[in-house]
Design an enzyme around this catalytic site. Sequence first.
Site, short mmCIF file in Angstrom:
data_model
loop_
_atom_site.label_atom_id
_atom_site.label_comp_id
_atom_site.label_asym_id
_atom_site.label_seq_id
_atom_site.Cartn_x
_atom_site.Cartn_y
_atom_site.Cartn_z
N LYS A 147 1.19 -1.18 -0.18
CA LYS A 147 0.12 -0.03 0.24
C LYS A 147 1.05 1.54 0.12
CE LYS A 147 -3.76 1.36 2.46
NZ LYS A 147 -5.07 1.90 3.65
N SER A 186 -9.87 -0.66 7.04
CA SER A 186 -9.29 -0.07 5.71
C SER A 186 -8.26 -1.36 5.31
CB SER A 186 -7.87 0.74 5.82
OG SER A 186 -8.99 1.91 5.50
N SER A 215 -9.74 1.73 2.63
CA SER A 215 -8.88 2.74 2.03
C SER A 215 -7.97 1.79 1.30
CB SER A 215 -8.30 3.41 2.45
OG SER A 215 -7.39 3.05 3.96
N1 GLN Z 1 -12.86 4.01 6.28
C1 GLN Z 1 -12.53 4.68 7.65
C2 GLN Z 1 -12.21 6.56 7.24
O1 GLN Z 1 -12.14 6.85 6.12
C3 GLN Z 1 -11.11 3.78 7.73
C4 GLN Z 1 -10.17 4.23 6.90
C5 GLN Z 1 -9.01 3.11 7.48
O2 GLN Z 1 -9.54 1.77 8.12
N2 GLN Z 1 -7.89 3.61 6.95
O3 GLN Z 1 -11.44 7.00 8.13
#
Ligand code: GLN
Length: 486
Positions: free
Chosen positions: A78, A177, A153
């Site tokens: 990532k 995410s 994400s």
């Molecule tokens: N969807 C969540 C956010 O937007 C989690 C994102 C994540 O785990 N990086 O904060």
Amino acid sequence: MKLYELTISHAAALLGRQELTSQELTLAVLERIHAVEDRVGAFITLNDELAMAQAEIADKTLSEGKGTALTGIPLAIKDLICTQGVRTTCASRILENFIPPYDATVIKKLKATGAVLVGKVNMDEFAMGSSTENSAFKITHNPWDLSRIPGGSSGGSAAAVAADMCLGSLGSDTGGSIRQPASHCGVVGMKPTYGRVSRFGLVAFASSLDQIGPIAKDTRDCALLMNAISGYDPQDSTSVPEPVPDYTGFLNGDIKGLVAGIPREYHASKGLDPEVAQAVNRAIQTLQDLGVRCVDVSLPHTEYAVAAYYVIAPCEASSNLARYDGVKYGFRDKTAGTLMEMYRNTRSKGFGSEVQRRIILGTYSLSAGYYDAYYGKASQVRTLIMDDFTKAFQQCDILISPVAPTPAFAIGDNTDDPLTMYLSDVFTLSANLAGIPGMSVPCGFSTKGLPIGLQLMGPHFSEGNLLKTAYHFEQTTDFHKKKAIL
Ligand code: GLN
């Protein structure tokens, strides 16, 4: 079977017996990436040459009989994990040309095993989002249905694994995410206990919630990646000096008599899609048939989790992202006449709209006069959520729930509606607030053929139990073996 379709454990066996070379495997994976990247859009940076050079070194190690489980295995990372000499963008304009001068600890560890790093994969900008649509560079498509989001994400990581563009990947999970994109793409993902994996070199979003973890084709591969990346790191003061077991050693353990809690607030949740509910209920039945005893448990503060998270995470983000001011590194607006103008222009042009929304929310919530009402209250709610889990784990060993309320939605469906997007994290973000481990394992498909994941959560450092349960589930089901047709 095509070489790029191999799991890590299968490939490692072939490499170990010298029936396959890492160069053959890496070449097959790179060719696969070039064949499908136009449709999937998983990669921000591809390292063909570097990967082939790493494969050559791996082959030398293997030929001397010195390999480990990851030697010569092509992985994708990532793009918010620092890789020395390789661009690390966080899918943001502000870091578009940032080349880290050092490796994150997890990258050092992977390199030490002889893994091959094929490239850096797409994500929501600074990991803020649930669909990977917030990337400044490209849209990643779900390999199961290219008109849909891969989740986020870590959408690039999950899509790349599902589309066989790598054998495994690392993502990060602040509120879901890793687990949510794994669920949407039909692959396995684990968010480890907070402190299990070093965050050194992980570009910070919300430091008290962030954790790096694996996304893989099956549970055994997930365990192999956990073995490689876990452990105490003096460079991350929140990492925990807890010995790292061999996670593959848990897989064949007995699950008869294991007690699984079914959190009633999750299963009665209003937004839960009936097809997801059905797949999860069937999975619960399968686990019961395997000898798991299921009990009803309550996590009474669940309804406040989304609100608490969406105060705490933006507060930490607003502080962490203050460093991107155009002075030291990253993008700088050169048209400004004054310092203040330079700050303003740099941050307005460098950050996308979701990141700006979070910075504004966080700055507001932390400001004098509002701090107690927002950050203070959210922190108190966080404690109540932690207590919910502590009490639940007095009655059970693990918790079973859906990962996401619905299967993957269509690209563009929720982009104008941040609240709906935030609500889709309802089942995952409590684990981050409590610091406990969670994983997603494939448990079914919707009538439209979209993957559905099952979430397993457990007390701190119970990754072994989660992997064991997921592995037994995989042994009697074949959801994880199904492939997206591209
Ligand atoms: N969807 C969540 C956010 O937007 C989690 C994102 C994540 O785990 N990086 O904060």
